[in-house]
Design an enzyme around this catalytic site. Structure first.
Site, PDB file in Angstrom:
ATOM      1  N   GLY A 196       0.798  -1.219   0.000  1.00 25.94           N
ATOM      2  CA  GLY A 196       0.000   0.000   0.000  1.00 25.94           C
ATOM      3  C   GLY A 196       0.833   1.273   0.000  1.00 25.94           C
ATOM      4  N   LYS A 279       4.888   0.857  16.204  1.00 22.77           N
ATOM      5  CA  LYS A 279       3.778  -0.047  16.488  1.00 22.77           C
ATOM      6  C   LYS A 279       3.983  -0.660  17.875  1.00 22.77           C
ATOM      7  CE  LYS A 279       3.214  -1.256  11.583  1.00 22.77           C
ATOM      8  NZ  LYS A 279       1.803  -1.094  11.297  1.00 22.77           N
TER       9      LYS A 279
END
Length: 319
Positions: A196, A279
């Site tokens: 992406g 993350k």
């Protein structure tokens, strides 16, 4: 005086009393992360966190209300007039007295909330935030950290080409960055699978070195300016890649490992700009987030499209 009898617009607007505080809007589900980051707080009202004094750096704030004021008012029209006397554009954050607050907002100029077509520049018109503390008390800030309503950046999405919705994070980060890659730029996308972010960079005209141990989506891998390297982002030495205009990283790893990777690339001097996702696996690693925030010239933010993540951008335009 009742709302129905408030027909005069000639009277002066109600007085504004500085709160001497800063108000932070936490992303949904992350109030405790914001409180932990800020430390000493004066009050928490739903997702609004109040601190005494001027604004502090706050990555976990979706929006920061600078120099808020308290306004005592008697009627809906008087409340709206008080806000209009400060500036034109306002976004309501409802805490309580929702119907009354909505009626005040209805008496203010309409502010468009249309989705953004990427790429688009940041809005330049001032947009304030306000709420009702009680039936007759407005708290309002004419200046906020985000030019978007409540810091929520929504886009006209491409629902057919990108292999997942992670591309929205990079769209948002590049919008806030105030600069995008273009033709002639060379980018590296670490942790690229399924592709992406590589698609975003390629669509902007850049050439992309996509790195991941897992393969890219075939449609992304087939794009003409995508060079795929099927290997670990952490085993790749900057010298093996050479100079890049943008280093983008959405790899799944512990933030401490990402920090080591970033330091390696910064020390090499081979990357001009960085956009990296921190993350968090379970508990938020505030210590490593602070280490990223301490890198001179950078900025750590919680994007509207982040989950239990933060995004580090370097160099960053002043907020």
């Amino acid at each position: 005086m009742s709302d129905s009898s408030d027909t005069s617009s000639a009277r002066p607007a109600p007085a504004q009393t500085p709160l001497g505080q800063t108000i932070y809007l936490a992303p949904e589900g992350f109030v405790q992360d914001l409180v932990a980051e800020l430390g000493d707080v004066a009050a928490v009202e739903d997702r609004l966190v109040f601190t005494d004094g001027p604004a502090r750096p706050a990555a976990w704030a979706q929006n920061i209300w600078h120099d808020p004021v308290r306004i005592e008012f008697a009627s809906i029209k008087e409340g709206a007039r008080a806000l209009r006397s400060i500036q034109r554009n306002w976004a309501l954050w409802t805490l309580r007295h929702h119907r009354r607050a909505s009626l005040i907002q209805d008496n203010l100029p309409h502010v468009s909330a249309k989705p953004v077509v990427f790429p688009s520049p940041l809005p330049t018109a001032p947009l304030g935030s306000w709420t009702l503390l009680d039936e007759n008390t407005i708290v309002a800030a004419a200046r906020c950290s985000s030019p978007y309503r409540h810091g929520e950046v929504t886009f006209v999405e491409n629902r057919t080409v990108p292999p997942n919705r992670a591309y929205l994070k990079l769209w948002e980060a590049l919008t806030l960055f105030g600069e995008q890659p273009g033709p002639g730029d060379r980018c590296i996308d670490l942790g690229a699978c399924p592709g992406g972010w590589s698609w975003v960079l390629h669509e902007l005209g850049a050439s992309v070195v996509s790195v991941d141990k897992a393969p890219l989506d075939p449609a992304i891998a087939a794009l003409p300016r995508i060079e795929f390297r099927q290997e670990s982002a952490f085993g790749l030495k900057p010298q093996d890649v050479g100079p890049v205009d943008w280093l983008c990283c959405d790899v799944i790893c512990y933030p401490t490992r990402l920090l080591r990777l970033v330091n390696q690339w910064m020390e090499s001097g081979l990357a001009k700009r960085f956009i990296c996702t921190l993350k968090f696996q379970a508990e938020t690693d505030h210590e490593t987030a602070r280490a990223f925030a301490a890198i001179p010239g950078g900025r750590v933010v919680h994007l509207h499209h982040n989950k239990h993540e933060l995004t580090w951008m370097w160099p960053a335009a002043p907020v």
